[in-house]
Design a protein around this motif. Structure first.
Motif, PDB file in Angstrom:
ATOM      1  N   THR A   1      -4.623   4.888  10.630  1.00 29.18           N
ATOM      2  CA  THR A   1      -3.283   5.466  10.863  1.00 29.18           C
ATOM      3  C   THR A   1      -2.451   5.415   9.583  1.00 29.18           C
ATOM      4  O   THR A   1      -1.726   6.357   9.266  1.00 29.18           O
ATOM      5  N   LYS A   2      -2.582   4.319   8.861  1.00 34.98           N
ATOM      6  CA  LYS A   2      -1.853   4.204   7.581  1.00 34.98           C
ATOM      7  C   LYS A   2      -2.280   5.347   6.641  1.00 34.98           C
ATOM      8  O   LYS A   2      -1.441   6.007   6.036  1.00 34.98           O
ATOM      9  N   ALA A   3      -3.585   5.563   6.534  1.00 36.07           N
ATOM     10  CA  ALA A   3      -4.084   6.637   5.657  1.00 36.07           C
ATOM     11  C   ALA A   3      -3.523   7.985   6.106  1.00 36.07           C
ATOM     12  O   ALA A   3      -3.064   8.786   5.280  1.00 36.07           O
ATOM     13  N   LEU A   4      -3.539   8.233   7.407  1.00 36.77           N
ATOM     14  CA  LEU A   4      -3.063   9.531   7.918  1.00 36.77           C
ATOM     15  C   LEU A   4      -1.562   9.687   7.662  1.00 36.77           C
ATOM     16  O   LEU A   4      -1.098  10.764   7.274  1.00 36.77           O
TER      17      LEU A   4
ATOM     18  N   ILE B   1       0.854  -1.203   0.000  1.00 41.36           N
ATOM     19  CA  ILE B   1       0.000   0.000   0.000  1.00 41.36           C
ATOM     20  C   ILE B   1       0.878   1.237   0.000  1.00 41.36           C
ATOM     21  O   ILE B   1       1.648   1.445   0.946  1.00 41.36           O
ATOM     22  N   VAL B   2       0.795   2.028  -1.054  1.00 35.87           N
ATOM     23  CA  VAL B   2       1.613   3.243  -1.104  1.00 35.87           C
ATOM     24  C   VAL B   2       0.770   4.518  -1.102  1.00 35.87           C
ATOM     25  O   VAL B   2       1.289   5.592  -0.840  1.00 35.87           O
ATOM     26  N   ASN B   3      -0.511   4.403  -1.393  1.00 38.50           N
ATOM     27  CA  ASN B   3      -1.327   5.623  -1.408  1.00 38.50           C
ATOM     28  C   ASN B   3      -2.785   5.292  -1.035  1.00 38.50           C
ATOM     29  O   ASN B   3      -3.125   4.119  -0.815  1.00 38.50           O
ATOM     30  N   VAL B   4      -3.593   6.320  -0.980  1.00 37.73           N
ATOM     31  CA  VAL B   4      -4.990   6.118  -0.557  1.00 37.73           C
ATOM     32  C   VAL B   4      -5.741   5.265  -1.579  1.00 37.73           C
ATOM     33  O   VAL B   4      -6.644   4.498  -1.226  1.00 37.73           O
ATOM     34  N   GLY B   5      -5.345   5.361  -2.846  1.00 42.81           N
ATOM     35  CA  GLY B   5      -5.963   4.519  -3.880  1.00 42.81           C
ATOM     36  C   GLY B   5      -5.769   3.035  -3.564  1.00 42.81           C
ATOM     37  O   GLY B   5      -6.674   2.216  -3.775  1.00 42.81           O
TER      38      GLY B   5
END
Ligand SMILES: Cc1cc2nc3c(=O)[nH]c(=O)nc-3n(C[C@H](O)[C@H](O)[C@H](O)COP(=O)(O)O)c2cc1C
Length: 382
Positions: free
Chosen positions: A346-349, A4-8
């Motif tokens: 937390t990952k998203a933030l 996972i590198v971005n919100v997408g």
């Protein structure tokens, strides 16, 4: 599992993990979804004009939002039924916001109650208010928010009537609830989600349950809530709420200069330029397109927040460069919640925060509160 590198990527993970009806509830918009897509298209169309020869070894990303500290200029906006994507979803989200140091706003239509959030966190949070026809209900909600120490009340003005979200209609995710057999089968196929849901503290709209104790479970309560929205909200209604609420009042759903000025006159502490993430009036303009004129018109009379389409730290810089004092996000952190509960939020933030810092550094901006005039423009014509 993919990286996972971005919100997408978080959205893709949420798509895989959630039953179709639940994913479409989070992801979708109203009617033809013109406004939903405009929010993103207009953000994408903006250019950032960078400075070089600037020392960016120290960056300042902290702001205050109606006196509450925010380590980056973003609050987690109100999202109904988080508990449908992850058990005790609102508690997990509020704890992630607290640990990150940004404000959290609880939806009135949440699965965990404001009392649950107050028990699970130490930092004051914001409570969102939808106006219900029954004034006694609104008054009691405001008293409860006061009693649990909420620092701000976020009054949403653009849901005086329900819009149509066609995916929800097709899936039967409407009041009265009548899920299609194919949706029930699809839920069963998402077994880890279904098993996780059994761990929920609440299986109903716990925030509304004290307002209608006779409705013991989710279906009658949802129906009562659905039929109870007040479609007569006017300036007197807001003045009434203002007179009852002792702390900061934020008006959400402002899309025009004249309404922004009215919000100032009514004593709002902040406004949120918002079209409800494209979930209410379809064909409304994107929020990023109306933000500059609203921010310019009200100046320092009121704090101007913005939401609608935020998926990265670059979007925050664009909004700040067009006059926002800070931003709110709905779906970006919800995808994280669906992907992996509080850790996913937390990952998203973290992703958004890192992108924000990258954008500031690459653009030659050191202070997110002082993005120079002329930084965010339409693409220069070739
Ligand atoms: C699934 C979902 C539920 C929402 N529920 C509420 C709500 O209960 N109250 C509210 O004021 N806004 C609600 N919103 C709107 C968000 O607060 C916010 O305005 C919107 O999501 C911003 O757009 P974004 O999702 O592109 O960030 C909801 C949005 C989504 C996606």
């Amino acid at each position: 599992m993919s990286v996972i590198v971005n919100v997408g990527d978080l959205r893709d993970r949420a798509h895989r993990k959630l039953p179709k009806a639940v994913f479409q509830y989070v992801d979708g918009g109203a009617y033809d979804e013109l406004t939903l897509h405009r929010n993103r298209e207009d953000l994408n169309a903006l250019a950032l004009n960078e400075h070089v020869m600037v020392d960016v070894s120290k960056l300042d990303t902290a702001v205050t939002m109606v006196s509450d500290k925010a380590s980056m200029p973003m609050a987690m906006g109100p999202v109904g039924m988080c508990g449908m994507v992850w058990p005790n979803g609102e508690i997990a989200a509020a704890q992630a916001a607290e640990a990150f140091g940004i404000p959290f706003c609880l939806s009135l239509f949440s699965i965990n109650s404001m009392e649950d959030i107050a028990k699970a966190t130490k930092t004051p949070f914001w409570q969102q208010l939808y106006m219900m026809k029954d004034r006694a209900v609104n008054q009691h909600v405001i008293e409860r928010a006061d009693a649990v120490g909420c620092s701000a009340l976020v009054m949403t003005l653009d849901v005086h009537v329900h819009s149509q979200r066609w995916a929800d209609n097709r899936n039967g995710l409407v009041a009265p609830l009548h899920l299609m057999p194919s949706n029930v089968a699809n839920m069963a196929l998402h077994l880890p989600w279904a098993v996780r849901m059994l761990a929920s503290k609440s299986q109903t709209f716990a925030n509304m349950a004290p307002e209608h104790p006779e409705a013991k479970w989710v279906i009658p309560l949802a129906e009562w809530v659905n039929n109870g929205l007040d479609n007569s909200i006017d300036t007197d209604t807001i003045a009434w709420v203002r007179s009852l609420w002792p702390r900061k009042l934020i008006l959400k759903g402002i899309m025009r200069v004249d309404d922004a000025q009215r919000a100032v006159d009514l004593g709002a502490d902040a406004i949120i330029v918002s079209n409800h993430g494209g979930r209410q009036l379809d064909s409304a303009p994107s929020t990023i397109s109306v933000l500059p004129q609203i921010a310019r018109a009200v100046g320092d009379q009121v704090e101007v927040f913005w939401d609608g389409g935020l998926r990265s730290g670059f979007d925050i810089v664009k909004a700040m460069g067009r006059g926002a004092k800070a931003c709110l996000s709905g779906r970006a952190w919800m995808y994280g919640l669906a992907a992996n509960g509080g850790k996913g939020v937390t990952k998203a933030l973290n992703i958004i925060d890192q992108e924000l810092k990258d954008c500031l550094s690459l653009g030659g901006f050191t202070d997110v509160k002082a993005i120079p005039e002329g930084t965010v423009t339409a693409q220069p014509a070739l």
